[in-house]
Design an enzyme around this catalytic site. Sequence first.
Site, PDB file in Angstrom:
ATOM      1  N   ASN A   5       0.873  -1.180   0.000  1.00 55.36           N
ATOM      2  CA  ASN A   5       0.000   0.000   0.000  1.00 55.36           C
ATOM      3  C   ASN A   5       0.906   1.225   0.000  1.00 55.36           C
ATOM      4  O   ASN A   5       1.534   1.524   1.007  1.00 55.36           O
ATOM      5  CB  ASN A   5      -0.887  -0.036   1.254  1.00 55.36           C
ATOM      6  CG  ASN A   5      -1.707   1.237   1.427  1.00 55.36           C
ATOM      7  OD1 ASN A   5      -1.796   2.061   0.508  1.00 55.36           O
ATOM      8  ND2 ASN A   5      -2.304   1.390   2.600  1.00 55.36           N
ATOM      9  N   HIS A  11      -9.276   1.209   5.466  1.00 60.51           N
ATOM     10  CA  HIS A  11      -7.954   1.422   6.078  1.00 60.51           C
ATOM     11  C   HIS A  11      -8.108   2.393   7.250  1.00 60.51           C
ATOM     12  O   HIS A  11      -8.897   3.334   7.190  1.00 60.51           O
ATOM     13  CB  HIS A  11      -6.972   1.980   5.041  1.00 60.51           C
ATOM     14  CG  HIS A  11      -5.561   1.925   5.528  1.00 60.51           C
ATOM     15  ND1 HIS A  11      -5.059   2.846   6.425  1.00 60.51           N
ATOM     16  CD2 HIS A  11      -4.558   1.042   5.292  1.00 60.51           C
ATOM     17  CE1 HIS A  11      -3.799   2.522   6.706  1.00 60.51           C
ATOM     18  NE2 HIS A  11      -3.473   1.433   6.031  1.00 60.51           N
ATOM     19  N   LYS A  71       0.029   4.260  -0.175  1.00 60.82           N
ATOM     20  CA  LYS A  71      -0.592   5.446   0.459  1.00 60.82           C
ATOM     21  C   LYS A  71      -0.398   6.661  -0.469  1.00 60.82           C
ATOM     22  O   LYS A  71      -0.449   6.486  -1.684  1.00 60.82           O
ATOM     23  CB  LYS A  71      -0.022   5.644   1.865  1.00 60.82           C
ATOM     24  CG  LYS A  71      -0.121   4.346   2.699  1.00 60.82           C
ATOM     25  CD  LYS A  71       0.202   4.510   4.145  1.00 60.82           C
ATOM     26  CE  LYS A  71       0.054   3.160   4.857  1.00 60.82           C
ATOM     27  NZ  LYS A  71       0.236   3.261   6.298  1.00 60.82           N
ATOM     28  N   GLU A  85      -6.408   4.781   8.190  1.00 58.99           N
ATOM     29  CA  GLU A  85      -6.179   6.192   7.854  1.00 58.99           C
ATOM     30  C   GLU A  85      -7.424   6.820   7.239  1.00 58.99           C
ATOM     31  O   GLU A  85      -7.676   8.012   7.407  1.00 58.99           O
ATOM     32  CB  GLU A  85      -4.944   6.309   6.944  1.00 58.99           C
ATOM     33  CG  GLU A  85      -3.682   6.024   7.747  1.00 58.99           C
ATOM     34  CD  GLU A  85      -2.530   5.420   6.980  1.00 58.99           C
ATOM     35  OE1 GLU A  85      -2.517   5.470   5.744  1.00 58.99           O
ATOM     36  OE2 GLU A  85      -1.622   4.871   7.655  1.00 58.99           O
ATOM     37  N   GLY A 121       3.479   2.223  10.733  1.00 57.69           N
ATOM     38  CA  GLY A 121       4.481   3.266  10.553  1.00 57.69           C
ATOM     39  C   GLY A 121       5.282   3.587  11.802  1.00 57.69           C
ATOM     40  O   GLY A 121       5.984   4.596  11.847  1.00 57.69           O
ATOM     41  N   GLU A 150      -4.671  -4.766  10.928  1.00 55.64           N
ATOM     42  CA  GLU A 150      -3.618  -3.762  11.090  1.00 55.64           C
ATOM     43  C   GLU A 150      -3.826  -3.019  12.407  1.00 55.64           C
ATOM     44  O   GLU A 150      -4.636  -2.076  12.462  1.00 55.64           O
ATOM     45  CB  GLU A 150      -3.660  -2.750   9.937  1.00 55.64           C
ATOM     46  CG  GLU A 150      -3.405  -3.341   8.573  1.00 55.64           C
ATOM     47  CD  GLU A 150      -2.885  -2.295   7.591  1.00 55.64           C
ATOM     48  OE1 GLU A 150      -1.833  -2.531   6.998  1.00 55.64           O
ATOM     49  OE2 GLU A 150      -3.526  -1.235   7.441  1.00 55.64           O
ATOM     50  N   SER A 161       4.192  -2.222  10.187  1.00 55.41           N
ATOM     51  CA  SER A 161       5.651  -2.311  10.351  1.00 55.41           C
ATOM     52  C   SER A 161       6.237  -3.654   9.915  1.00 55.41           C
ATOM     53  O   SER A 161       7.208  -4.124  10.498  1.00 55.41           O
ATOM     54  CB  SER A 161       6.047  -1.991  11.806  1.00 55.41           C
ATOM     55  OG  SER A 161       5.703  -0.648  12.115  1.00 55.41           O
TER      56      SER A 161
HETATM   57  P1  13P Z   1       3.599   0.309   7.482  1.00 53.85           P
HETATM   58  O1  13P Z   1       4.036  -0.985   6.840  1.00 53.85           O
HETATM   59  O2  13P Z   1       4.321   1.508   6.931  1.00 53.85           O
HETATM   60  O3  13P Z   1       3.619   0.232   8.972  1.00 53.85           O
HETATM   61  O4  13P Z   1       2.061   0.549   7.049  1.00 53.85           O
HETATM   62  C1  13P Z   1       1.143  -0.466   7.234  1.00 53.85           C
HETATM   63  C2  13P Z   1      -0.115  -0.082   6.543  1.00 53.85           C
HETATM   64  O5  13P Z   1      -0.850   0.773   6.990  1.00 53.85           O
HETATM   65  C3  13P Z   1      -0.416  -0.763   5.264  1.00 53.85           C
HETATM   66  O6  13P Z   1      -1.732  -0.526   4.870  1.00 53.85           O
END
Ligand code: 13P
Length: 244
Positions: free
Chosen positions: A9, A89, A11, A91, A165, A159, A203
């Site tokens: 992803n 997601h 983003k 976010e 992150g 997640e 992560s």
């Molecule tokens: P990271 O791998 O950067 O922690 O992000 C995970 C994520 O939100 C994937 O959708």
Amino acid sequence: MPRKIAVGNWKMNGTAADLDQIKALAPTAASAGVATLICPPASLISRAAGLGVDIGAQDCHAGVSGAHTGDLSAEMLADAGATHIITGHSERRQDHNETDADIAAKTQAVWRAGLTAIICIGESEAQYRAGETLDVIAAQLAGSVPTGAGPQNTIVAYEPIWAIGTGLTPTVDEIAKVHAFIRAQLAKALPEGAEVSLLYGGSVKASNAAEIFAVADVDGALVGGASLKAADFGPIVTALATAS
Ligand code: 13P
């Protein structure tokens, strides 16, 4: 058996120059023999499709078309070359106040367009600390996974928000417990629920991928930061292919 899949992803990252990363990943994805998907920003989908790696989108509107400035329907994303769409997601739940009901509607839109939905769930740090993880997961599954979900149209990604992150991950025992719970909940709710692929996200990187993929009921990963470069994501795809 649920299908193994490695999903990147991107983003809100990536411009035309980054298409080279998808081209560079393609031989690894082909030789690994596991499904590999990159979800770049929508601006790159049509150019990313056809470079040798399956391409997905990060969100869609629930409707087919109409007066929704700035939005994209699942049908439009399919037309651009997407085969999967991420829904729910964290976010989007946080930044755009998306509710479980919104996510269920978007998931049905993904299916309507003939694509596979990757439905994301996961608890906040406060919920984790309060020991509420399984309650949160149960409520999100009940609210955002519509009846009609099965291995042919749905993937579920766990997640934990506090792991995204941050470089932090749950222990393998914690991942195992949550994934087993998700598997059991889906098996109870859906005729073929036990066959739905379950991804861990938060992560994941080359250095921890193998131990995460060795966890029972982990069928792959949803990777953010470590999916942006083929040199980082390739070893994760390979680790998934070699995991038992
Ligand atoms: P990271 O791998 O950067 O922690 O992000 C995970 C994520 O939100 C994937 O959708």
